[in-house]
Design a protein around this motif. Structure first.
Motif, PDB file in Angstrom:
ATOM      1  N   VAL A 167     103.361  80.229  68.535  1.00 15.89           N
ATOM      2  CA  VAL A 167     102.233  80.760  67.767  1.00 15.89           C
ATOM      3  C   VAL A 167     101.469  81.795  68.592  1.00 15.89           C
ATOM      4  O   VAL A 167     101.010  82.817  68.062  1.00 15.89           O
ATOM      5  CB  VAL A 167     101.306  79.628  67.296  1.00 15.89           C
ATOM      6  CG1 VAL A 167     100.027  80.195  66.681  1.00 15.89           C
ATOM      7  CG2 VAL A 167     102.022  78.758  66.274  1.00 15.89           C
ATOM      8  N   ALA A 168     101.351  81.563  69.891  1.00 18.93           N
ATOM      9  CA  ALA A 168     100.711  82.559  70.754  1.00 18.93           C
ATOM     10  C   ALA A 168     101.498  83.867  70.723  1.00 18.93           C
ATOM     11  O   ALA A 168     100.914  84.964  70.696  1.00 18.93           O
ATOM     12  CB  ALA A 168     100.608  82.031  72.182  1.00 18.93           C
ATOM     13  N   ALA A 169     102.822  83.768  70.700  1.00 11.64           N
ATOM     14  CA  ALA A 169     103.662  84.970  70.624  1.00 11.64           C
ATOM     15  C   ALA A 169     103.490  85.670  69.282  1.00 11.64           C
ATOM     16  O   ALA A 169     103.475  86.906  69.211  1.00 11.64           O
ATOM     17  CB  ALA A 169     105.123  84.597  70.845  1.00 11.64           C
ATOM     18  N   VAL A 170     103.359  84.892  68.204  1.00  8.83           N
ATOM     19  CA  VAL A 170     103.128  85.481  66.880  1.00  8.83           C
ATOM     20  C   VAL A 170     101.818  86.263  66.880  1.00  8.83           C
ATOM     21  O   VAL A 170     101.738  87.379  66.353  1.00  8.83           O
ATOM     22  CB  VAL A 170     103.105  84.385  65.794  1.00  8.83           C
ATOM     23  CG1 VAL A 170     102.660  84.964  64.452  1.00  8.83           C
ATOM     24  CG2 VAL A 170     104.478  83.740  65.655  1.00  8.83           C
ATOM     25  N   ARG A 171     100.797  85.692  67.495  1.00  5.00           N
ATOM     26  CA  ARG A 171      99.507  86.386  67.561  1.00  5.00           C
ATOM     27  C   ARG A 171      99.608  87.663  68.400  1.00  5.00           C
ATOM     28  O   ARG A 171      99.029  88.693  68.048  1.00  5.00           O
ATOM     29  CB  ARG A 171      98.431  85.459  68.128  1.00  5.00           C
ATOM     30  CG  ARG A 171      97.930  84.428  67.116  1.00  5.00           C
ATOM     31  CD  ARG A 171      96.738  83.660  67.647  1.00  5.00           C
ATOM     32  NE  ARG A 171      96.130  82.828  66.618  1.00  5.00           N
ATOM     33  CZ  ARG A 171      95.207  83.241  65.759  1.00  5.00           C
ATOM     34  NH1 ARG A 171      94.777  84.495  65.812  1.00  5.00           N
ATOM     35  NH2 ARG A 171      94.705  82.418  64.861  1.00  5.00           N
ATOM     36  N   GLU A 182      97.358  95.381  52.465  1.00  2.46           N
ATOM     37  CA  GLU A 182      96.000  95.692  52.015  1.00  2.46           C
ATOM     38  C   GLU A 182      95.100  96.152  53.165  1.00  2.46           C
ATOM     39  O   GLU A 182      93.874  96.032  53.086  1.00  2.46           O
ATOM     40  CB  GLU A 182      95.368  94.480  51.316  1.00  2.46           C
ATOM     41  CG  GLU A 182      96.008  94.131  49.990  1.00  2.46           C
ATOM     42  CD  GLU A 182      95.766  95.182  48.915  1.00  2.46           C
ATOM     43  OE1 GLU A 182      94.599  95.426  48.570  1.00  2.46           O
ATOM     44  OE2 GLU A 182      96.758  95.753  48.426  1.00  2.46           O
ATOM     45  N   ASP A 183      95.716  96.659  54.239  1.00  4.32           N
ATOM     46  CA  ASP A 183      94.969  97.148  55.400  1.00  4.32           C
ATOM     47  C   ASP A 183      94.037  96.070  55.958  1.00  4.32           C
ATOM     48  O   ASP A 183      92.907  96.344  56.360  1.00  4.32           O
ATOM     49  CB  ASP A 183      94.165  98.403  55.023  1.00  4.32           C
ATOM     50  CG  ASP A 183      93.641  99.143  56.253  1.00  4.32           C
ATOM     51  OD1 ASP A 183      94.301  99.075  57.309  1.00  4.32           O
ATOM     52  OD2 ASP A 183      92.570  99.775  56.150  1.00  4.32           O
ATOM     53  N   MET A 184      94.543  94.829  55.990  1.00  2.00           N
ATOM     54  CA  MET A 184      93.750  93.698  56.460  1.00  2.00           C
ATOM     55  C   MET A 184      94.287  93.221  57.810  1.00  2.00           C
ATOM     56  O   MET A 184      95.293  92.505  57.868  1.00  2.00           O
ATOM     57  CB  MET A 184      93.807  92.553  55.446  1.00  2.00           C
ATOM     58  CG  MET A 184      93.064  92.837  54.157  1.00  2.00           C
ATOM     59  SD  MET A 184      91.305  93.092  54.440  1.00  2.00           S
ATOM     60  CE  MET A 184      90.869  91.524  55.140  1.00  2.00           C
ATOM     61  N   PRO A 185      93.641  93.603  58.910  1.00  2.00           N
ATOM     62  CA  PRO A 185      94.117  93.193  60.242  1.00  2.00           C
ATOM     63  C   PRO A 185      93.741  91.750  60.572  1.00  2.00           C
ATOM     64  O   PRO A 185      92.930  91.474  61.454  1.00  2.00           O
ATOM     65  CB  PRO A 185      93.412  94.194  61.166  1.00  2.00           C
ATOM     66  CG  PRO A 185      92.135  94.514  60.459  1.00  2.00           C
ATOM     67  CD  PRO A 185      92.465  94.490  58.986  1.00  2.00           C
ATOM     68  N   VAL A 186      94.347  90.828  59.849  1.00  3.59           N
ATOM     69  CA  VAL A 186      94.100  89.396  60.031  1.00  3.59           C
ATOM     70  C   VAL A 186      95.456  88.725  60.274  1.00  3.59           C
ATOM     71  O   VAL A 186      96.403  88.966  59.517  1.00  3.59           O
ATOM     72  CB  VAL A 186      93.421  88.782  58.787  1.00  3.59           C
ATOM     73  CG1 VAL A 186      93.213  87.284  58.971  1.00  3.59           C
ATOM     74  CG2 VAL A 186      92.096  89.475  58.507  1.00  3.59           C
ATOM     75  N   PRO A 187      95.574  87.884  61.300  1.00  2.86           N
ATOM     76  CA  PRO A 187      96.866  87.258  61.635  1.00  2.86           C
ATOM     77  C   PRO A 187      97.222  86.131  60.670  1.00  2.86           C
ATOM     78  O   PRO A 187      97.239  84.952  61.026  1.00  2.86           O
ATOM     79  CB  PRO A 187      96.640  86.745  63.057  1.00  2.86           C
ATOM     80  CG  PRO A 187      95.179  86.439  63.107  1.00  2.86           C
ATOM     81  CD  PRO A 187      94.523  87.503  62.263  1.00  2.86           C
ATOM     82  N   ASP A 188      97.541  86.501  59.438  1.00  5.11           N
ATOM     83  CA  ASP A 188      97.731  85.506  58.389  1.00  5.11           C
ATOM     84  C   ASP A 188      98.902  84.563  58.666  1.00  5.11           C
ATOM     85  O   ASP A 188      98.813  83.361  58.380  1.00  5.11           O
ATOM     86  CB  ASP A 188      97.914  86.194  57.034  1.00  5.11           C
ATOM     87  CG  ASP A 188      99.013  87.237  57.057  1.00  5.11           C
ATOM     88  OD1 ASP A 188      98.777  88.328  57.596  1.00  5.11           O
ATOM     89  OD2 ASP A 188     100.115  86.957  56.549  1.00  5.11           O
ATOM     90  N   THR A 189      99.990  85.091  59.225  1.00  3.07           N
ATOM     91  CA  THR A 189     101.129  84.215  59.510  1.00  3.07           C
ATOM     92  C   THR A 189     100.746  83.158  60.538  1.00  3.07           C
ATOM     93  O   THR A 189     101.059  81.971  60.380  1.00  3.07           O
ATOM     94  CB  THR A 189     102.330  85.034  60.009  1.00  3.07           C
ATOM     95  OG1 THR A 189     102.746  85.928  58.969  1.00  3.07           O
ATOM     96  CG2 THR A 189     103.495  84.128  60.383  1.00  3.07           C
ATOM     97  N   ALA A 190     100.052  83.576  61.591  1.00  2.00           N
ATOM     98  CA  ALA A 190      99.609  82.616  62.604  1.00  2.00           C
ATOM     99  C   ALA A 190      98.658  81.587  62.000  1.00  2.00           C
ATOM    100  O   ALA A 190      98.738  80.393  62.313  1.00  2.00           O
ATOM    101  CB  ALA A 190      98.932  83.345  63.761  1.00  2.00           C
TER     102      ALA A 190
END
Length: 204
Positions: A167-171, A182-190
């Motif tokens: 998960v740290a690598a995903v982030r 939608e130009d949303m810089p949020v780590p949704d997968t993490a």
């Protein structure tokens, strides 16, 4: 970053969209706008408002599939499950729908695209069918992000150390990206993976 302003823009897109004909394409746009509104409120610290919008996004993703999506439009069941996981809601109904309606028996089929198998793995993890999820995740290889695959396998195996590292690598990989839905810089997968990890008590 002004998350409230981003929320207002997303909510306005949604409000404008509901006045148009609700065909498949429009339903996807509504789902994406609701997704953006929910994530914006989440980042602004409004978890109650975020939950409402994310649940709405999940419903719209499902409606868009039912309106005639192509059989490989896997982003929609994935989006529905991730939205509910991030919202802290029960995603089991969406998971059953993903397996039974979107994928049928093919979630085990290696000829299905990696993203299609990802949808199946997420659904199995939501339902607590971890042995099956691990078996399918073991087949993820080229064509799918390795860090996400590692996290899925660790979740299925209840391997806390491997899960936290993955998960740290995903982030980290998220931080290196430039394009976002939608130009949303949020780590949704993490965030979705972390919701699954919390249910297995695998740590933050």
């Amino acid at each position: 970053m002004d998350w409230r302003e981003r929320y207002e823009r997303a909510a306005a897109r949604y409000a404008g969209g509901v006045t148009r004909k609700s065909d498949e394409r429009q339903l996807v746009q509504l789902a994406n706008a609701a997704w953006a509104a929910g994530l914006s409120l989440l980042m602004a610290g409004d978890r109650v408002g975020a939950r409402e919008w994310l649940v709405r996004a999940a419903a719209r993703y499902r409606e868009s599939w039912d309106a005639g999506a192509e059989s490989d439009a896997w982003g929609r069941p994935i989006g529905a499950m991730k939205a509910l996981l991030i919202a802290g809601e029960d995603a089991s109904e969406a998971a059953h729908w993903t397996l039974e309606t979107c994928l049928g028996i093919s979630y085990r089929d290696v000829s299905v695209s990696p993203v299609g198998r990802y949808a199946g793995i997420l659904a199995l993890l939501v339902l607590g069918r971890d042995d099956e999820a691990g078996a399918v995740a073991a087949g993820l290889g080229e064509g799918f992000p390795g860090d996400v695959a590692d996290a899925l396998r660790a979740l299925a195996a209840h391997d806390a150390e491997a899960y936290r590292a993955a998960v740290a690598a995903v982030r980290r990989s998220f931080e290196e990206r430039e394009d976002f839905l939608e130009d949303m810089p949020v780590p949704d997968t993490a965030l979705a993976l972390e919701a699954l990890g919390e249910r297995r008590r695998l740590g933050p």
